[in-house]
Scaffold this active site. Sequence first.
Site, PDB file in Angstrom:
ATOM      1  N   ASP A  98       0.843  -1.202   0.000  1.00 51.24           N
ATOM      2  CA  ASP A  98       0.000   0.000   0.000  1.00 51.24           C
ATOM      3  C   ASP A  98       0.871   1.242   0.000  1.00 51.24           C
ATOM      4  O   ASP A  98       1.970   1.255   0.580  1.00 51.24           O
ATOM      5  CB  ASP A  98      -0.913   0.018   1.234  1.00 51.24           C
TER       6      ASP A  98
ATOM      7  N   ASP B   8       0.383   4.042   1.501  1.00 52.61           N
ATOM      8  CA  ASP B   8       0.373   4.864   2.719  1.00 52.61           C
ATOM      9  C   ASP B   8       1.053   4.202   3.905  1.00 52.61           C
ATOM     10  O   ASP B   8       0.902   4.654   5.040  1.00 52.61           O
ATOM     11  CB  ASP B   8      -1.072   5.251   3.078  1.00 52.61           C
TER      12      ASP B   8
ATOM     13  N   GLU C 206     -10.980  -7.772   0.019  1.00 51.32           N
ATOM     14  CA  GLU C 206     -10.020  -8.508  -0.819  1.00 51.32           C
ATOM     15  C   GLU C 206      -8.867  -9.077   0.000  1.00 51.32           C
ATOM     16  O   GLU C 206      -8.336 -10.138  -0.320  1.00 51.32           O
ATOM     17  CB  GLU C 206      -9.504  -7.614  -1.963  1.00 51.32           C
ATOM     18  N   ASP C 207      -8.512  -8.404   1.098  1.00 53.06           N
ATOM     19  CA  ASP C 207      -7.405  -8.905   1.918  1.00 53.06           C
ATOM     20  C   ASP C 207      -7.824 -10.145   2.717  1.00 53.06           C
ATOM     21  O   ASP C 207      -7.062 -11.109   2.832  1.00 53.06           O
ATOM     22  CB  ASP C 207      -6.812  -7.805   2.812  1.00 53.06           C
TER      23      ASP C 207
ATOM     24  N   HIS D 229      -5.251   9.568   6.395  1.00 53.22           N
ATOM     25  CA  HIS D 229      -6.056   9.964   5.233  1.00 53.22           C
ATOM     26  C   HIS D 229      -7.513   9.645   5.499  1.00 53.22           C
ATOM     27  O   HIS D 229      -7.843   8.834   6.363  1.00 53.22           O
ATOM     28  CB  HIS D 229      -5.565   9.225   3.982  1.00 53.22           C
TER      29      HIS D 229
ATOM     30  N   ARG E  80     -11.282   8.402   3.691  1.00 52.42           N
ATOM     31  CA  ARG E  80     -11.609   7.461   2.623  1.00 52.42           C
ATOM     32  C   ARG E  80     -11.666   8.208   1.280  1.00 52.42           C
ATOM     33  O   ARG E  80     -12.150   9.331   1.213  1.00 52.42           O
ATOM     34  CB  ARG E  80     -12.940   6.763   2.903  1.00 52.42           C
TER      35      ARG E  80
HETATM   36  N1  UDH Z   1      -5.552   3.335  -2.943  1.00 53.90           N
HETATM   37  C1  UDH Z   1      -5.245   4.417  -3.765  1.00 53.90           C
HETATM   38  N2  UDH Z   1      -6.230   5.278  -4.123  1.00 53.90           N
HETATM   39  C2  UDH Z   1      -7.513   5.125  -3.719  1.00 53.90           C
HETATM   40  C3  UDH Z   1      -7.823   4.044  -2.868  1.00 53.90           C
HETATM   41  C4  UDH Z   1      -6.822   3.185  -2.490  1.00 53.90           C
HETATM   42  O1  UDH Z   1      -4.103   4.608  -4.179  1.00 53.90           O
HETATM   43  O2  UDH Z   1      -8.363   5.944  -4.089  1.00 53.90           O
HETATM   44  C5  UDH Z   1      -4.511   2.332  -2.668  1.00 53.90           C
HETATM   45  C6  UDH Z   1      -3.360   2.853  -1.832  1.00 53.90           C
HETATM   46  O3  UDH Z   1      -2.195   2.145  -2.133  1.00 53.90           O
HETATM   47  C7  UDH Z   1      -3.850   2.531  -0.435  1.00 53.90           C
HETATM   48  C8  UDH Z   1      -4.465   1.155  -0.660  1.00 53.90           C
HETATM   49  O4  UDH Z   1      -5.071   1.249  -1.940  1.00 53.90           O
HETATM   50  O5  UDH Z   1      -2.813   2.530   0.497  1.00 53.90           O
HETATM   51  C9  UDH Z   1      -5.467   0.740   0.387  1.00 53.90           C
HETATM   52  O6  UDH Z   1      -6.566   1.663   0.461  1.00 53.90           O
HETATM   53  P1  UDH Z   1      -6.873   2.482   1.783  1.00 53.90           P
HETATM   54  O7  UDH Z   1      -5.665   3.277   2.168  1.00 53.90           O
HETATM   55  O8  UDH Z   1      -8.124   3.240   1.564  1.00 53.90           O
HETATM   56  O9  UDH Z   1      -7.123   1.361   2.849  1.00 53.90           O
HETATM   57  P2  UDH Z   1      -7.014   1.596   4.390  1.00 53.90           P
HETATM   58  O10 UDH Z   1      -7.471   0.349   5.026  1.00 53.90           O
HETATM   59  O11 UDH Z   1      -8.073   2.743   4.580  1.00 53.90           O
HETATM   60  O12 UDH Z   1      -5.692   2.153   4.744  1.00 53.90           O
HETATM   61  C10 UDH Z   1      -8.705   2.892   5.718  1.00 53.90           C
HETATM   62  C11 UDH Z   1      -9.829   3.882   5.451  1.00 53.90           C
HETATM   63  C12 UDH Z   1      -9.554   5.142   6.207  1.00 53.90           C
HETATM   64  C13 UDH Z   1     -10.814   5.906   6.446  1.00 53.90           C
HETATM   65  C14 UDH Z   1     -10.592   6.767   7.637  1.00 53.90           C
HETATM   66  C15 UDH Z   1     -11.778   7.558   7.965  1.00 53.90           C
HETATM   67  N3  UDH Z   1     -11.513   8.316   9.157  1.00 53.90           N
END
Ligand code: UDH
Length: 238
Positions: free
Chosen positions: A88, A90, A153-154, A183, A185
Site C-alpha cells: 500500500d 500509505d 479482498e485482503d 487519510h 476514505r
Molecule cells: N488506494 C489508492 N487510491 C484510492 C484508494 C486506495 O491509491 O483511491 C490504494 C493505496 O495504495 C492505499 C491502498 O489502496 O494505500 C489501500 O486503500 P486504503 O488506504 O483506503 O485502505 P485503508 O485500510 O483505509 O488504509 C482505511 C480507510 C480510512 C478511512 C478513515 C476515515 N476516518
Amino acid sequence: MEKGGRIRSANCTARQRLAIIIPFRNRHPHLNILLRNLIPFLRKQMADATIFIIEQAPPTTFNRGALLNIGFLEALKTADFDCFLLHDVDLVPLNDRNFYRCGDNPRHYAAAINKNRFRLRYEHYVGGVVGFSKEQYIKVNGHSNLYFGWGGEDDDLAWRILNKTYKIDRYDNMTSRYLMIKHERDKGNSKNTERRNIMKSSSRRQDVEGLNSVKYKVNSVELCHLYTWINVSLNMTE
Ligand code: UDH
C-alpha cells in the site's frame, strides 16, 4: 537508480529479485513520502528491487486486488522476478530489519501499524504489505478481482493462502512496524457493503477467479527514474 525504478547494490548480487507493486489512484503526496523512505530502506537491505506503480484509470470503482494481480503479470513481462511485495502507498516501514525477501510461506509484513496501536488487527489479517514468491502467488491464484471498493479482498486473500496449506509468516512485533499516513476514505473507493456475501464463495472460486481471470487494458507504461508507472483500465476486453 536505473530507469524504470530498479535499485541494486553495485558490489553485491542479491539472491532474489524483487518487484514492489503499489496499487494507486490519486495519492501523490503519499507516494512521495513512501518513496523517500522506501528507497533508502531497500538500499540498506542491499535489495535488487524494481518499483511498479499500478494506477487505475477512472471511472471504475477502485479495485485493489485486481491492481495487484495486474502488477504481478505486468512486472513479469519485464523480468523474471522471484519475490513480489504488494505494498500500500500509505504504509511506511519503520524498522530497517523488516527484511523484504520471500521465504517458504507468504509473509505479512505490516503486522504492527501505528493506527492499530502497533498490534495485529486480527489473526488472519494480511492487509497493507504482503509478500509472495512467484510460485506462491500463482498457486493461490492471486487476489480475487470481485471486490470493488474498500474492504474484503485482503480477507479473501488470507483464505486463499490457508486453503493452499501455506502458513502466514510474520516477523516479530518490533520488526513489523509501520506508520500509516493519515487519510480519509477516497472518492471512488467507498466501503464495499457486498464484501461479506462475496467472501462466502471464496474457496469455491479460488482456482478459476483471480490472477488467471483478471481483465484489463494497459493504457500506458512509463519508465521513470524512480519507478515504472503503468496506467490500466479494468473490465475491458483485451
Ligand atoms: N488506494 C489508492 N487510491 C484510492 C484508494 C486506495 O491509491 O483511491 C490504494 C493505496 O495504495 C492505499 C491502498 O489502496 O494505500 C489501500 O486503500 P486504503 O488506504 O483506503 O485502505 P485503508 O485500510 O483505509 O488504509 C482505511 C480507510 C480510512 C478511512 C478513515 C476515515 N476516518
